[in-house]
Design a protein around this motif. Sequence first.
Motif, PDB file in Angstrom:
ATOM      1  N   GLY A  73       0.843  -1.180   0.000  1.00 27.17           N
ATOM      2  CA  GLY A  73       0.000   0.000   0.000  1.00 27.17           C
ATOM      3  C   GLY A  73       0.879   1.230   0.000  1.00 27.17           C
ATOM      4  N   HIS A  74       0.283   2.390   0.151  1.00 21.06           N
ATOM      5  CA  HIS A  74       1.066   3.622   0.240  1.00 21.06           C
ATOM      6  C   HIS A  74       0.513   4.468   1.379  1.00 21.06           C
ATOM      7  CE1 HIS A  74      -2.218   4.686  -2.516  1.00 21.06           C
ATOM      8  NE2 HIS A  74      -2.092   5.921  -2.020  1.00 21.06           N
ATOM      9  N   HIS A  75       1.363   5.354   1.880  1.00 19.52           N
ATOM     10  CA  HIS A  75       1.050   6.128   3.079  1.00 19.52           C
ATOM     11  C   HIS A  75       0.181   7.350   2.803  1.00 19.52           C
ATOM     12  CE1 HIS A  75       3.792   3.966   5.728  1.00 19.52           C
ATOM     13  NE2 HIS A  75       4.688   3.994   4.754  1.00 19.52           N
ATOM     14  N   HIS A  76      -0.585   7.704   3.829  1.00 16.11           N
ATOM     15  CA  HIS A  76      -1.347   8.948   3.883  1.00 16.11           C
ATOM     16  C   HIS A  76      -1.087   9.524   5.264  1.00 16.11           C
ATOM     17  CE1 HIS A  76      -3.324   6.451   0.885  1.00 16.11           C
ATOM     18  NE2 HIS A  76      -3.642   7.587   0.288  1.00 16.11           N
ATOM     19  N   LEU A  77      -0.692  10.778   5.316  1.00  9.81           N
ATOM     20  CA  LEU A  77      -0.411  11.440   6.579  1.00  9.81           C
ATOM     21  C   LEU A  77      -1.611  12.303   6.948  1.00  9.81           C
ATOM     22  CD1 LEU A  77       1.567  12.142   8.886  1.00  9.81           C
ATOM     23  CD2 LEU A  77       2.456  13.972   7.408  1.00  9.81           C
ATOM     24  N   LEU A  78      -2.182  12.021   8.098  1.00  5.00           N
ATOM     25  CA  LEU A  78      -3.331  12.762   8.585  1.00  5.00           C
ATOM     26  C   LEU A  78      -2.836  13.788   9.607  1.00  5.00           C
ATOM     27  CD1 LEU A  78      -4.452  10.195   7.270  1.00  5.00           C
ATOM     28  CD2 LEU A  78      -6.152  10.114   9.073  1.00  5.00           C
ATOM     29  N   ARG A  94      -5.587  19.429   2.846  1.00  2.00           N
ATOM     30  CA  ARG A  94      -4.473  19.853   3.698  1.00  2.00           C
ATOM     31  C   ARG A  94      -4.353  19.033   4.975  1.00  2.00           C
ATOM     32  NH1 ARG A  94      -5.608  24.195   7.589  1.00  2.00           N
ATOM     33  NH2 ARG A  94      -7.860  24.281   7.847  1.00  2.00           N
ATOM     34  N   ASN A  95      -5.410  18.282   5.326  1.00  2.00           N
ATOM     35  CA  ASN A  95      -5.368  17.420   6.503  1.00  2.00           C
ATOM     36  C   ASN A  95      -5.116  15.955   6.164  1.00  2.00           C
ATOM     37  OD1 ASN A  95      -7.704  19.657   7.219  1.00  2.00           O
ATOM     38  ND2 ASN A  95      -6.213  19.316   8.852  1.00  2.00           N
ATOM     39  N   LEU A  97      -2.730  14.094   3.580  1.00  2.00           N
ATOM     40  CA  LEU A  97      -1.692  14.176   2.550  1.00  2.00           C
ATOM     41  C   LEU A  97      -1.427  12.793   1.963  1.00  2.00           C
ATOM     42  CD1 LEU A  97       0.813  16.604   4.323  1.00  2.00           C
ATOM     43  CD2 LEU A  97      -1.212  17.152   2.935  1.00  2.00           C
ATOM     44  N   HIS A  98      -1.441  12.696   0.641  1.00  2.00           N
ATOM     45  CA  HIS A  98      -1.230  11.430  -0.061  1.00  2.00           C
ATOM     46  C   HIS A  98       0.232  11.304  -0.493  1.00  2.00           C
ATOM     47  CE1 HIS A  98      -5.530  10.198  -1.163  1.00  2.00           C
ATOM     48  NE2 HIS A  98      -5.633  11.203  -0.296  1.00  2.00           N
ATOM     49  N   PHE A  99       0.762  10.093  -0.364  1.00  2.00           N
ATOM     50  CA  PHE A  99       2.125   9.798  -0.798  1.00  2.00           C
ATOM     51  C   PHE A  99       2.074   8.625  -1.774  1.00  2.00           C
ATOM     52  CE2 PHE A  99       2.341  12.224   3.023  1.00  2.00           C
ATOM     53  CZ  PHE A  99       3.273  13.191   2.672  1.00  2.00           C
ATOM     54  N   GLY A 100       1.374   8.872  -2.881  1.00  2.00           N
ATOM     55  CA  GLY A 100       1.103   7.852  -3.877  1.00  2.00           C
ATOM     56  C   GLY A 100       2.285   7.420  -4.714  1.00  2.00           C
ATOM     57  N   ALA A 101       3.426   8.086  -4.581  1.00  2.00           N
ATOM     58  CA  ALA A 101       4.617   7.643  -5.312  1.00  2.00           C
ATOM     59  C   ALA A 101       5.413   6.630  -4.487  1.00  2.00           C
ATOM     60  CB  ALA A 101       5.495   8.835  -5.672  1.00  2.00           C
ATOM     61  N   GLY A 102       4.904   6.306  -3.296  1.00  2.00           N
ATOM     62  CA  GLY A 102       5.584   5.327  -2.450  1.00  2.00           C
ATOM     63  C   GLY A 102       6.573   5.958  -1.471  1.00  2.00           C
ATOM     64  N   GLU A 103       6.433   7.259  -1.218  1.00  2.00           N
ATOM     65  CA  GLU A 103       7.349   7.936  -0.307  1.00  2.00           C
ATOM     66  C   GLU A 103       7.231   7.367   1.111  1.00  2.00           C
ATOM     67  OE1 GLU A 103       5.040   9.370  -2.317  1.00  2.00           O
ATOM     68  OE2 GLU A 103       5.616  11.421  -2.793  1.00  2.00           O
ATOM     69  N   THR A 104       8.341   7.393   1.821  1.00  2.00           N
ATOM     70  CA  THR A 104       8.355   6.913   3.202  1.00  2.00           C
ATOM     71  C   THR A 104       8.785   8.004   4.178  1.00  2.00           C
ATOM     72  OG1 THR A 104      10.584   6.026   2.912  1.00  2.00           O
ATOM     73  CG2 THR A 104       8.742   4.500   2.552  1.00  2.00           C
ATOM     74  N   GLU A 105       8.866   9.224   3.691  1.00  2.00           N
ATOM     75  CA  GLU A 105       9.108  10.378   4.546  1.00  2.00           C
ATOM     76  C   GLU A 105       8.723  11.634   3.780  1.00  2.00           C
ATOM     77  OE1 GLU A 105      13.605  11.858   4.277  1.00  2.00           O
ATOM     78  OE2 GLU A 105      13.438   9.834   5.090  1.00  2.00           O
ATOM     79  N   THR A 106       8.582  12.717   4.526  1.00  2.00           N
ATOM     80  CA  THR A 106       8.269  14.000   3.921  1.00  2.00           C
ATOM     81  C   THR A 106       8.739  15.098   4.856  1.00  2.00           C
ATOM     82  OG1 THR A 106       6.527  15.293   2.832  1.00  2.00           O
ATOM     83  CG2 THR A 106       5.955  14.255   4.943  1.00  2.00           C
ATOM     84  N   THR A 107       8.631  16.334   4.425  1.00  2.00           N
ATOM     85  CA  THR A 107       8.838  17.468   5.311  1.00  2.00           C
ATOM     86  C   THR A 107       7.551  18.284   5.317  1.00  2.00           C
ATOM     87  OG1 THR A 107       9.814  18.803   3.547  1.00  2.00           O
ATOM     88  CG2 THR A 107      11.340  17.619   4.980  1.00  2.00           C
ATOM     89  N   VAL A 108       7.190  18.767   6.487  1.00  2.00           N
ATOM     90  CA  VAL A 108       6.015  19.602   6.627  1.00  2.00           C
ATOM     91  C   VAL A 108       6.375  20.811   7.488  1.00  2.00           C
ATOM     92  CG1 VAL A 108       4.335  17.735   6.353  1.00  2.00           C
ATOM     93  CG2 VAL A 108       5.133  18.334   8.611  1.00  2.00           C
ATOM     94  N   GLN A 109       5.612  21.849   7.321  1.00  2.00           N
ATOM     95  CA  GLN A 109       5.768  23.039   8.148  1.00  2.00           C
ATOM     96  C   GLN A 109       4.387  23.382   8.687  1.00  2.00           C
ATOM     97  OE1 GLN A 109       8.040  26.177   6.369  1.00  2.00           O
ATOM     98  NE2 GLN A 109       7.379  27.694   7.869  1.00  2.00           N
ATOM     99  N   LEU A 110       4.280  23.474   9.991  1.00  2.00           N
ATOM    100  CA  LEU A 110       2.998  23.742  10.629  1.00  2.00           C
ATOM    101  C   LEU A 110       3.059  25.029  11.434  1.00  2.00           C
ATOM    102  CD1 LEU A 110       2.260  20.124  11.920  1.00  2.00           C
ATOM    103  CD2 LEU A 110       1.292  21.226   9.903  1.00  2.00           C
ATOM    104  N   ALA A 111       1.917  25.635  11.624  1.00  2.00           N
ATOM    105  CA  ALA A 111       1.823  26.846  12.429  1.00  2.00           C
ATOM    106  C   ALA A 111       2.153  26.518  13.888  1.00  2.00           C
ATOM    107  CB  ALA A 111       0.407  27.412  12.338  1.00  2.00           C
TER     108      ALA A 111
END
Length: 143
Positions: A73-78, A94-95, A97-111
């Motif tokens: 499967g692939h990840h979704h970050l809630l 925005r709540n 996030l889909h990682f349909g290319a098979g990513e296993t990490e990301t960077t995010v910036q939150l308030a």
Amino acid sequence: MNKRYALAAVAATFSAAYRQAVAGPTPSPEGAFCYVGYPNNNQTVESNKPFRVWFGLRNMGVAPKGIVFPNTGHHHLLIDTDLPPMDQEIPSDRNHLHFGAGETETTVQLAPGKHTLQLLLGDANHIPHNPPVYSKKITIYVK
């Protein structure tokens, strides 16, 4: 068959039927789970700066959206939201996030403030597996 075993058999059948009714059509293997590897629960990260979110997965593999292969499967970050319905396509906003290319990490910036992160694995069509594979919800603080 005594009453205890008969009741256990009925409960197991009902439980399996209920899971099938409230989850997607793609099976997940027994013991599969995902987790947020970083940041840690209750960790504070810097504001005004992207931070890394690392996705962990055990007893399953990662495959891009559209790829039908058993036990993948692939990840979704809630972010700051609850789990969506388990028998429907996971929203993409925005709540969610889909990682349909098979990513296993990301960077995010939150308030600045308190936020929650949770992972949910989706099948080739962005629908949760049966049974669903999701992490515990963690809390982070942005300061």
